[in-house]
Scaffold this motif. Structure first.
Motif, PDB file in Angstrom:
ATOM      1  N   ASP A 168      11.241   9.704   0.413  1.00 23.70           N
ATOM      2  CA  ASP A 168      10.144   9.138  -0.371  1.00 23.70           C
ATOM      3  C   ASP A 168      10.316   7.629  -0.433  1.00 23.70           C
ATOM      4  O   ASP A 168      11.429   7.132  -0.629  1.00 23.70           O
ATOM      5  CB  ASP A 168      10.146   9.719  -1.791  1.00 23.70           C
ATOM      6  CG  ASP A 168       9.891  11.213  -1.807  1.00 23.70           C
ATOM      7  OD1 ASP A 168       9.172  11.701  -0.919  1.00 23.70           O
ATOM      8  OD2 ASP A 168      10.426  11.895  -2.702  1.00 23.70           O
ATOM      9  N   LYS A 169       9.199   6.901  -0.294  1.00 26.22           N
ATOM     10  CA  LYS A 169       9.257   5.437  -0.223  1.00 26.22           C
ATOM     11  C   LYS A 169       8.340   4.820  -1.274  1.00 26.22           C
ATOM     12  O   LYS A 169       7.191   5.230  -1.428  1.00 26.22           O
ATOM     13  CB  LYS A 169       8.824   4.965   1.177  1.00 26.22           C
ATOM     14  CG  LYS A 169       9.778   5.384   2.287  1.00 26.22           C
ATOM     15  CD  LYS A 169       9.102   5.433   3.651  1.00 26.22           C
ATOM     16  CE  LYS A 169       8.295   6.699   3.816  1.00 26.22           C
ATOM     17  NZ  LYS A 169       7.831   6.920   5.210  1.00 26.22           N
ATOM     18  N   THR A 170       8.861   3.838  -1.981  1.00 24.55           N
ATOM     19  CA  THR A 170       8.085   3.089  -2.971  1.00 24.55           C
ATOM     20  C   THR A 170       8.264   1.608  -2.695  1.00 24.55           C
ATOM     21  O   THR A 170       9.394   1.121  -2.561  1.00 24.55           O
ATOM     22  CB  THR A 170       8.568   3.400  -4.404  1.00 24.55           C
ATOM     23  OG1 THR A 170       8.388   4.794  -4.671  1.00 24.55           O
ATOM     24  CG2 THR A 170       7.789   2.582  -5.428  1.00 24.55           C
ATOM     25  N   TYR A 171       7.140   0.878  -2.617  1.00 23.49           N
ATOM     26  CA  TYR A 171       7.177  -0.557  -2.346  1.00 23.49           C
ATOM     27  C   TYR A 171       6.780  -1.328  -3.594  1.00 23.49           C
ATOM     28  O   TYR A 171       5.810  -0.983  -4.276  1.00 23.49           O
ATOM     29  CB  TYR A 171       6.229  -0.911  -1.203  1.00 23.49           C
ATOM     30  CG  TYR A 171       6.589  -0.249   0.104  1.00 23.49           C
ATOM     31  CD1 TYR A 171       7.530  -0.817   0.962  1.00 23.49           C
ATOM     32  CD2 TYR A 171       6.010   0.956   0.474  1.00 23.49           C
ATOM     33  CE1 TYR A 171       7.872  -0.209   2.152  1.00 23.49           C
ATOM     34  CE2 TYR A 171       6.348   1.580   1.666  1.00 23.49           C
ATOM     35  CZ  TYR A 171       7.279   0.991   2.497  1.00 23.49           C
ATOM     36  OH  TYR A 171       7.616   1.605   3.668  1.00 23.49           O
ATOM     37  N   LEU A 172       7.550  -2.377  -3.878  1.00 24.71           N
ATOM     38  CA  LEU A 172       7.277  -3.263  -5.007  1.00 24.71           C
ATOM     39  C   LEU A 172       7.149  -4.677  -4.466  1.00 24.71           C
ATOM     40  O   LEU A 172       7.920  -5.093  -3.593  1.00 24.71           O
ATOM     41  CB  LEU A 172       8.410  -3.192  -6.030  1.00 24.71           C
ATOM     42  CG  LEU A 172       8.803  -1.797  -6.541  1.00 24.71           C
ATOM     43  CD1 LEU A 172      10.053  -1.899  -7.416  1.00 24.71           C
ATOM     44  CD2 LEU A 172       7.656  -1.157  -7.308  1.00 24.71           C
ATOM     45  N   TYR A 173       6.185  -5.421  -4.998  1.00 22.63           N
ATOM     46  CA  TYR A 173       5.951  -6.792  -4.533  1.00 22.63           C
ATOM     47  C   TYR A 173       6.069  -7.744  -5.718  1.00 22.63           C
ATOM     48  O   TYR A 173       5.450  -7.524  -6.764  1.00 22.63           O
ATOM     49  CB  TYR A 173       4.564  -6.914  -3.897  1.00 22.63           C
ATOM     50  CG  TYR A 173       4.383  -6.010  -2.699  1.00 22.63           C
ATOM     51  CD1 TYR A 173       4.828  -6.399  -1.446  1.00 22.63           C
ATOM     52  CD2 TYR A 173       3.781  -4.755  -2.833  1.00 22.63           C
ATOM     53  CE1 TYR A 173       4.668  -5.581  -0.339  1.00 22.63           C
ATOM     54  CE2 TYR A 173       3.616  -3.920  -1.741  1.00 22.63           C
ATOM     55  CZ  TYR A 173       4.069  -4.341  -0.497  1.00 22.63           C
ATOM     56  OH  TYR A 173       3.926  -3.523   0.589  1.00 22.63           O
ATOM     57  N   SER A 174       6.868  -8.801  -5.531  1.00 22.42           N
ATOM     58  CA  SER A 174       7.127  -9.690  -6.664  1.00 22.42           C
ATOM     59  C   SER A 174       6.143 -10.855  -6.751  1.00 22.42           C
ATOM     60  O   SER A 174       5.955 -11.409  -7.838  1.00 22.42           O
ATOM     61  CB  SER A 174       8.558 -10.237  -6.578  1.00 22.42           C
ATOM     62  OG  SER A 174       8.755 -10.973  -5.383  1.00 22.42           O
TER      63      SER A 174
END
Length: 250
Positions: free
Chosen positions: A177-183
């Motif tokens: 499972d993949k989760t992307y976060l952008y700052s």
């Protein structure tokens, strides 16, 4: 005899080896994957790193450490290098080195921040920027060995153009499972606004502490310290949190 064999293996890892570049791939506008052929390569574990040494014609030499991006594959080794504009080594590796050029490698190095296919507990991978590289080696090792160990990846980057391994991570990979976060900025219509990761991000995308996952955290020193602290605050045992950090010299 066992002691002698161990001594030989250790000595082999400490010896500099010639590595010839056979391929290079663009991963982002600031990162390149370099594929080297290393005769006599002893093999490695997912999560280990190597020392890279460059020597100029006048004899001056310098070295840096880089994580291995590839699962073990004979004498082929892959490094994914993020360019640091004022760096001494990374600009050469990302912009100047050509297929056929030779550098020196020493390693592999490290035995704590590694994943082995015989591990059966759930795995949480938390990456900041180019800290994804050794975690990608773990993902590739899992796929190569047919492991069914469940993985969850939480990957934080500044903006979409900084993401690494984009095409590969788009693949259907059962059990990952993949989760992307952008700052700083997000893709259009992204559901989460840009901002630094929080305890809620790790709680929602990670594993509950009572599942007793092993957590691998890699990124800058600040990123790693914050992520590890949040995981402990969420109830994860400190002994199950393994960290690897990089500094600006890379």
């Amino acid at each position: 005899m066992a002691r002698a064999a161990v001594s030989r293996r250790l000595g082999d890892r400490l010896r500099w080896k010639a590595a010839r570049l056979t391929d290079r791939r663009v991963e982002s506008h600031t990162a390149r994957t370099l594929v080297f052929d290393v005769p006599g390569w002893p093999g490695h574990l997912a999560g280990q790193h190597v020392d890279v040494r460059l020597t100029a014609e006048d004899g001056y030499s310098t070295q840096r450490s880089y994580s291995l991006a590839s699962a073990p594959d004979g004498e082929s080794v892959e490094l994914t290098v993020q360019r640091v504009d004022d760096g001494e080594v990374s600009p050469y590796l990302t912009d100047e080195i050509a297929v056929g050029d030779v550098v020196e490698l020493r390693g592999p190095v490290g035995g704590w921040f590694v994943w082995r296919p015989e591990q059966k507990e759930p795995i949480l991978l938390v990456a900041g920027g180019s800290g994804l590289v050794p975690l990608m080696a773990m993902i590739r090792m899992r796929r190569a060995t047919g492991s069914r160990t469940p993985f969850r990846l939480v990957y934080s980057v500044r903006s979409p153009e900084y993401r690494l391994f984009v095409s590969e991570l788009r693949r259907d990979d059962p059990g990952l499972d993949k989760t992307y976060l952008y700052s700083r900025s997000t893709p259009p219509q992204w559901p989460r606004p840009p901002g630094r990761f929080t305890a809620s991000d790790l709680s929602g995308a990670g594993w509950p502490p009572d599942f007793e996952p092993t957590c691998y955290v890699c990124g800058s020193t600040g990123f790693v310290e914050k992520a590890a602290g949040l995981l402990v605050a969420l109830g994860h045992h400190p002994g199950r949190i393994r960290t690897e950090r990089f500094g600006p010299s890379r």
